[in-house]
Design an enzyme around this catalytic site. Structure first.
Site: not given
Ligand SMILES: Nc1ncnc2[nH]cnc12
Ligand SMILES: CSC[C@H]1O[C@H](OP(=O)(O)O)[C@H](O)[C@@H]1O
Length: 308
Positions: A224, A226
């Site tokens: 992703d 974030d």
């Molecule tokens: N955006 C994110 N923040 C922290 N850990 C994650 N693991 C997968 N995506 C994450």
């Protein structure tokens, strides 16, 4: 029978840690499961010893448990690393689902980071020496095993050929406490700090591997973006889940293709040479105040320095 560890008839040089979505290596042949009782308790999951095509053995454990029951702050990282050490593991390749803090690192991409920014909150036991009468300060300027990371780069790249999965190197990962994801302000701040990726799991795992003199590298698998992108939704677990399955399948494939080379390189010794023996000058000199019971406990992970 292994000379050092009475419970273990196997010596396996390569350990693999599976993160979110990667709970088994069922593309390999199962040989046996072991569940060592370490001085720091049981590992998150039994360790599966599996055979890759060609006969190389690999030890696998699921960081969050096979049913994903351990949140990141409660992963028994000391038991996990100690359990690997008791099997004779000399190098660990750890997989982790990560958020991307950079446009060019897309969900589905793989990354070999070389630096970490610690944003955990001090609630995770982060040293084998904690609570003992013995003090040590491990070198951690290069938190990943440089030679192992360099070795992995070419092999992982070849393993990914034909899969439309990019491999990035030389990146910095932020490790946050969680379990909630970051705010948008935090996500932007991590970018300003130079962070490229974010997860909740690389620490204290990498620190403990260093203390146990096991060479450790992370294969980060992006899921992703974030929460830093202005006009996009902030990250949700369901967004992460979308890519987990494909990333896990790719991770199994990569493991299958690289494990034999890793085993041979670990046996040959060169790629682990910077971490093996590295605690020698990190442990404060022996004094009569050090308790025998603590030396005994530490001998489980560092027999060279603490076996009587
Ligand atoms: N955006 C994110 N923040 C922290 N850990 C994650 N693991 C997968 N995506 C994450
Ligand atoms: C399921 S999203 C957050 C969770 O995923 C990552 O786990 P892992 O590193 O074990 O793959 C991240 O670190 C969080 O623990």
């Amino acid at each position: 029978m292994c000379q050092r560890c009475a419970h273990n008839a196997w010596t396996v040089l390569v350990g693999v840690i599976g993160g979110s979505g990667l709970y088994n290596l069922d593309n390999l042949t199962l040989i046996k499961q072991v569940n060592p009782d370490t001085p720091w308790g049981k590992p998150s999951s039994p360790i599966t010893i599996a055979k890759a095509p060609g006969g190389t053995l690999v030890a696998f454990l699921a960081r969050h448990g096979v049913g994903h029951t351990f949140p990141p702050s409660a992963v028994p990282a000391r038991a996990n690393i100690a359990a690997f050490k008791s099997l004779g593991v000399r190098l660990i390749v750890a997989f982790s689902a990560v958020g991307s803090l950079r446009e060019e690192i897309k969900p589905g991409d793989f990354v070999l980071p070389d630096q970490i920014i610690d944003r955990t909150k001090g609630v995770r036991p982060a040293s084998f020496f904690e609570g003992t009468s013995i003090v040590a300060h491990a070198q951690f300027g290069d938190p990943f095993a440089n030679k192992l990371v360099a070795f992995l780069e070419g092999r992982v790249r070849s393993a990914l050929e034909g899969r439309d999965v990019a491999l990035h190197t030389g990146k910095t990962i932020v490790c946050m406490e969680g379990p909630q994801f970051s705010t948008r302000a935090e996500s932007k701040m991590y970018r300003a700090w130079g962070g490229d990726l974010i997860n909740m799991s690389v620490l204290p795992e990498a620190k403990l591997a260093r203390e146990a003199e096991i060479s450790y590298a992370l294969i980060a698998t992006a899921t992703d973006y974030d929460s830093w992108r202005e006009n996009s939704e902030s990250v949700t677990a369901s967004e992460v889940f979308k890519t987990l399955k494909t990333n896990a399948e790719t991770s199994r494939h990569v493991t299958e293709l690289i494990v034999a080379d890793l085993h041979d390189a670990a046996e040959n010794g060169d790629i682990i040479s910077e971490e093996a023996g590295s605690m020698k000058f990190s442990i404060m000199p022996r004094s009569e105040k050090q308790k025998d019971e603590d030396r005994e406990k530490l001998s489980y992970v560092l027999p060279t320095y603490f076996s009587s």
